[in-house]
Design a protein around this motif. Structure first.
Motif, PDB file in Angstrom:
ATOM      1  N   GLU A  99       0.428   3.687   1.855  1.00 10.03           N
ATOM      2  CA  GLU A  99       0.281   4.365   3.191  1.00 10.03           C
ATOM      3  C   GLU A  99       1.505   3.980   4.220  1.00 10.03           C
ATOM      4  OE1 GLU A  99      -2.141   6.383   3.710  1.00 10.03           O
ATOM      5  OE2 GLU A  99      -2.863   6.182   1.748  1.00 10.03           O
ATOM      6  N   ARG A 156       1.098  -1.410   6.227  1.00  9.28           N
ATOM      7  CA  ARG A 156       1.558  -0.280   6.029  1.00  9.28           C
ATOM      8  C   ARG A 156       2.839  -0.242   6.410  1.00  9.28           C
ATOM      9  NH1 ARG A 156      -2.974   4.221   7.889  1.00  9.28           N
ATOM     10  NH2 ARG A 156      -4.851   3.284   6.584  1.00  9.28           N
ATOM     11  N   THR A 173       0.920  -1.408  -0.109  1.00  8.16           N
ATOM     12  CA  THR A 173       0.088   0.196   0.150  1.00  8.16           C
ATOM     13  C   THR A 173       0.924   1.056  -0.111  1.00  8.16           C
ATOM     14  OG1 THR A 173      -1.698   1.257   1.243  1.00  8.16           O
ATOM     15  CG2 THR A 173      -0.154  -0.189   2.542  1.00  8.16           C
TER      16      THR A 173
END
Length: 180
Positions: A24, A43, A22
């Motif tokens: 993030e 993450r 991801t």
């Protein structure tokens, strides 16, 4: 991004081949205190000064238990901002879990400021189209069709009339955030 983020691998050397799923990054915050029901372990994890000071304030047994629980989750890696010294338990448990520890000289806010655009660019959905693309009075016009049909010639005629060529033959589109 090693130079941009001013990174060095610390602790027990671990493989840097883990997949990042991801765009993030997250600070562990309450997860270190035991609240794991909303832990985004997929993450990238960033330890700032608050997380390190919190760990140092815990009794050794509690620190070890919290870190064992934390590193029980699969995560790509842990970044530590501000060149902080790491508690020995953090280094040991991360190494046993195979989670790389990467330390940066940057302050936490600056670290995020440099990391986020890179992640957004890398994870932006991308597609490639065959055709010609022109800017006509601020509106994009895309010509597509079989090879040899005259797409490039149409766009060149528009360019001769003062419009702008954006791309010819191969157009790579990326979506960043909510924008196209």
């Amino acid at each position: 991004m090693g130079e941009t983020l001013e990174l060095e691998q610390v602790g027990i050397p671990c493989s840097l081949e883990r997949e990042i799923e991801t765009a993030e990054a997250a600070s562990p915050g309450l997860v270190l205190a035991g609240f794991v029901s909303r832990f985004p372990s997929e993450r990238l994890q960033v330890f700032g000064e608050t997380e390190i000071r919190y760990l140092e304030a815990l009794p050794a047994e509690q620190r070890r238990a919290n870190l064992e629980r934390y590193f029980g989750y699969a995560m790509p890696c842990v970044f530590v901002a501000k060149s902080q010294d790491l508690p020995q338990e953090l280094v040991e448990i991360a190494g046993r879990a195979g989670v790389p520890l990467l330390r940066s000289r940057l302050k936490t806010a600056e670290f995020y400021r440099r990391l986020k655009p890179f992640l957004q660019e890398e994870f932006a959905p991308t597609t490639t189209l065959h055709g010609s693309f022109a800017d006509i009075y601020g509106v994009g016009l895309f010509f597509t069709g079989p090879s040899g049909i005259g797409k490039s010639e149409c766009v060149l005629d528009l360019v001769e009339r003062g419009h702008r060529l954006v791309a010819d033959d191969l157009l790579i589109l990326k979506r960043r955030g909510a924008d196209i």
